[in-house]
Design a protein around this motif. Sequence first.
Motif, PDB file in Angstrom:
ATOM      1  N   GLY A  55      29.977  35.351  28.094  1.00  0.00           N
ATOM      2  CA  GLY A  55      30.751  34.580  29.312  1.00  0.00           C
ATOM      3  C   GLY A  55      31.089  33.666  29.681  1.00  0.00           C
ATOM      4  O   GLY A  55      29.801  33.656  30.375  1.00  0.00           O
ATOM      5  N   VAL A  56      31.585  32.686  30.305  1.00  0.00           N
ATOM      6  CA  VAL A  56      31.665  32.258  30.890  1.00  0.00           C
ATOM      7  C   VAL A  56      33.119  31.061  31.481  1.00  0.00           C
ATOM      8  O   VAL A  56      34.168  31.095  31.318  1.00  0.00           O
ATOM      9  CB  VAL A  56      31.049  30.522  29.811  1.00  0.00           C
ATOM     10  CG1 VAL A  56      31.432  28.876  31.389  1.00  0.00           C
ATOM     11  CG2 VAL A  56      29.596  30.522  29.221  1.00  0.00           C
ATOM     12  N   SER A  57      33.106  31.461  32.847  1.00  0.00           N
ATOM     13  CA  SER A  57      34.132  31.707  33.582  1.00  0.00           C
ATOM     14  C   SER A  57      34.152  29.803  34.181  1.00  0.00           C
ATOM     15  O   SER A  57      33.077  29.828  34.845  1.00  0.00           O
ATOM     16  CB  SER A  57      34.694  32.652  34.874  1.00  0.00           C
ATOM     17  OG  SER A  57      32.540  32.970  35.711  1.00  0.00           O
ATOM     18  N   ILE A  58      35.470  30.237  34.698  1.00  0.00           N
ATOM     19  CA  ILE A  58      35.412  28.159  34.778  1.00  0.00           C
ATOM     20  C   ILE A  58      36.253  28.534  36.564  1.00  0.00           C
ATOM     21  O   ILE A  58      37.285  29.638  36.622  1.00  0.00           O
ATOM     22  CB  ILE A  58      36.633  27.561  34.528  1.00  0.00           C
ATOM     23  CG1 ILE A  58      35.902  27.255  32.772  1.00  0.00           C
ATOM     24  CG2 ILE A  58      36.821  26.276  35.480  1.00  0.00           C
ATOM     25  CD1 ILE A  58      36.947  26.651  32.275  1.00  0.00           C
ATOM     26  N   MET A  59      35.161  29.344  37.297  1.00  0.00           N
ATOM     27  CA  MET A  59      35.958  29.503  38.919  1.00  0.00           C
ATOM     28  C   MET A  59      37.020  28.137  40.030  1.00  0.00           C
ATOM     29  O   MET A  59      36.878  27.490  39.094  1.00  0.00           O
ATOM     30  CB  MET A  59      34.265  28.759  39.707  1.00  0.00           C
ATOM     31  CG  MET A  59      33.349  30.011  39.419  1.00  0.00           C
ATOM     32  SD  MET A  59      31.475  29.889  40.057  1.00  0.00           S
ATOM     33  CE  MET A  59      31.969  30.033  41.649  1.00  0.00           C
ATOM     34  N   ARG A  60      37.957  28.556  40.283  1.00  0.00           N
ATOM     35  CA  ARG A  60      37.620  30.314  40.904  1.00  0.00           C
ATOM     36  C   ARG A  60      38.129  31.475  39.899  1.00  0.00           C
ATOM     37  O   ARG A  60      38.075  32.430  39.325  1.00  0.00           O
ATOM     38  CB  ARG A  60      37.928  30.306  42.170  1.00  0.00           C
ATOM     39  CG  ARG A  60      39.154  31.615  43.088  1.00  0.00           C
ATOM     40  CD  ARG A  60      38.992  31.314  43.849  1.00  0.00           C
ATOM     41  NE  ARG A  60      40.125  30.735  44.387  1.00  0.00           N
ATOM     42  CZ  ARG A  60      41.430  31.205  45.076  1.00  0.00           C
ATOM     43  NH1 ARG A  60      41.210  31.563  46.197  1.00  0.00           N
ATOM     44  NH2 ARG A  60      42.899  30.633  44.869  1.00  0.00           N
ATOM     45  N   ALA A  61      39.699  30.836  39.412  1.00  0.00           N
ATOM     46  CA  ALA A  61      40.954  31.768  38.468  1.00  0.00           C
ATOM     47  C   ALA A  61      39.888  33.196  37.130  1.00  0.00           C
ATOM     48  O   ALA A  61      40.389  33.425  37.170  1.00  0.00           O
ATOM     49  CB  ALA A  61      41.797  30.690  37.746  1.00  0.00           C
ATOM     50  N   GLY A  62      38.997  31.580  36.578  1.00  0.00           N
ATOM     51  CA  GLY A  62      38.520  32.477  35.653  1.00  0.00           C
ATOM     52  C   GLY A  62      37.780  33.150  35.912  1.00  0.00           C
ATOM     53  O   GLY A  62      37.520  33.991  35.380  1.00  0.00           O
ATOM     54  N   GLU A  63      36.786  33.269  37.352  1.00  0.00           N
ATOM     55  CA  GLU A  63      36.038  34.637  37.166  1.00  0.00           C
ATOM     56  C   GLU A  63      37.173  35.756  37.081  1.00  0.00           C
ATOM     57  O   GLU A  63      36.828  37.170  36.998  1.00  0.00           O
ATOM     58  CB  GLU A  63      36.063  34.987  38.643  1.00  0.00           C
ATOM     59  CG  GLU A  63      34.417  33.753  38.852  1.00  0.00           C
ATOM     60  CD  GLU A  63      34.005  33.130  40.711  1.00  0.00           C
ATOM     61  OE1 GLU A  63      32.696  33.749  40.426  1.00  0.00           O
ATOM     62  OE2 GLU A  63      34.798  32.802  40.838  1.00  0.00           O
ATOM     63  N   SER A  64      38.507  35.900  37.679  1.00  0.00           N
ATOM     64  CA  SER A  64      39.690  37.204  37.721  1.00  0.00           C
ATOM     65  C   SER A  64      39.546  37.734  35.631  1.00  0.00           C
ATOM     66  O   SER A  64      40.132  38.465  35.398  1.00  0.00           O
ATOM     67  CB  SER A  64      40.847  36.821  38.058  1.00  0.00           C
ATOM     68  OG  SER A  64      41.652  35.845  36.791  1.00  0.00           O
ATOM     69  N   MET A  65      38.956  36.846  35.219  1.00  0.00           N
ATOM     70  CA  MET A  65      39.225  37.786  34.169  1.00  0.00           C
ATOM     71  C   MET A  65      37.595  38.181  32.945  1.00  0.00           C
ATOM     72  O   MET A  65      37.557  38.014  32.742  1.00  0.00           O
ATOM     73  CB  MET A  65      38.967  36.340  32.584  1.00  0.00           C
ATOM     74  CG  MET A  65      40.619  35.797  32.847  1.00  0.00           C
ATOM     75  SD  MET A  65      40.759  34.406  31.610  1.00  0.00           S
ATOM     76  CE  MET A  65      41.350  34.896  30.247  1.00  0.00           C
ATOM     77  N   GLU A  66      36.892  38.540  34.250  1.00  0.00           N
ATOM     78  CA  GLU A  66      35.269  38.745  33.746  1.00  0.00           C
ATOM     79  C   GLU A  66      35.368  40.313  33.414  1.00  0.00           C
ATOM     80  O   GLU A  66      34.888  40.562  32.829  1.00  0.00           O
ATOM     81  CB  GLU A  66      34.456  38.166  34.942  1.00  0.00           C
ATOM     82  CG  GLU A  66      33.686  36.820  35.106  1.00  0.00           C
ATOM     83  CD  GLU A  66      33.161  36.176  36.579  1.00  0.00           C
ATOM     84  OE1 GLU A  66      32.452  37.536  37.071  1.00  0.00           O
ATOM     85  OE2 GLU A  66      32.816  35.509  36.439  1.00  0.00           O
ATOM     86  N   GLN A  67      35.811  40.905  34.657  1.00  0.00           N
ATOM     87  CA  GLN A  67      35.784  42.183  34.506  1.00  0.00           C
ATOM     88  C   GLN A  67      36.679  43.311  33.244  1.00  0.00           C
ATOM     89  O   GLN A  67      36.265  43.599  32.623  1.00  0.00           O
ATOM     90  CB  GLN A  67      37.129  42.757  35.724  1.00  0.00           C
ATOM     91  CG  GLN A  67      36.891  44.749  35.433  1.00  0.00           C
ATOM     92  CD  GLN A  67      36.064  44.718  36.146  1.00  0.00           C
ATOM     93  OE1 GLN A  67      34.730  44.738  36.468  1.00  0.00           O
ATOM     94  NE2 GLN A  67      34.457  45.768  34.616  1.00  0.00           N
TER      95      GLN A  67
END
Length: 208
Positions: A73-85
């Motif tokens: 996975g690669v999250s675009i911070m900050r909002a993308g971190e909400s999809m990590e879980q």
Amino acid sequence: TVHVLPQTPQLIALLTIIRDKNTQRGDFIFYSNRIIRLLVEEGLNHLPVKEHEVTTPLGRTYAGVRFEGKICGVSIMRAGESMEQGLRDCCRSVRIGKILIQRDEDTSQPKLFYHKLPNDIAERWVLLLDPMNATGGSASMAVEVLKSKGVAEERILFLNLIASPEGLEHFASKFPKLRVITAFIDEGLDDKNYIVPGLGDFGDRHFG
Ligand code: HSX
Ligand code: HSX
């Protein structure tokens, strides 16, 4: 190519909850996680499988398949971190890279601050996470970072809750081989380049 989740009454009901300005953080997180889970499952549908046979408790063989290929996975911070879980709910030990890009709200131009990615990312399929795709600027910048690390465009799956037609168009013309999986396509952008009707700032609603 753009894949939109089937617009079932269930999905629309979840969306209605998270669009509502009166929905509080706990519910926002819970219900957006349910949509994210559907996006992740749909993303996984695009990964290759190979034949795999098992024996059932009845002693019969079953000619099935198993996942082939590594993901991250690669999250675009900050909002993308909400999809990590939501990603971890499906792939327990998945590696997750981070790219910090902030959109300047006066100019709508994205700015890259930081990235940290798995060192073998070029060998992996990448699930790129950002809930909102407005002008498409932030996500394209993230894709450029991934490409600079050797990730092929066709190995990137961009998972996204709400996209604007403009953002999708931007992607389709710039990265024709990249797959975008989105839950909803909204009407468009307002004069500040916010998605409308949208749901406000996803990061603020999720993190506070
Ligand atoms: C695989 O990568 C599975 O989904 C696992 O969750 C994950 C762990 O492998 P690695 O990233 O630690 O190599 O695709
Ligand atoms: C929001 O702005 C989202 O989470 C994205 O990271 C970004 C989308 O805007 P745009 O770059 O697509 O215009 O913080």
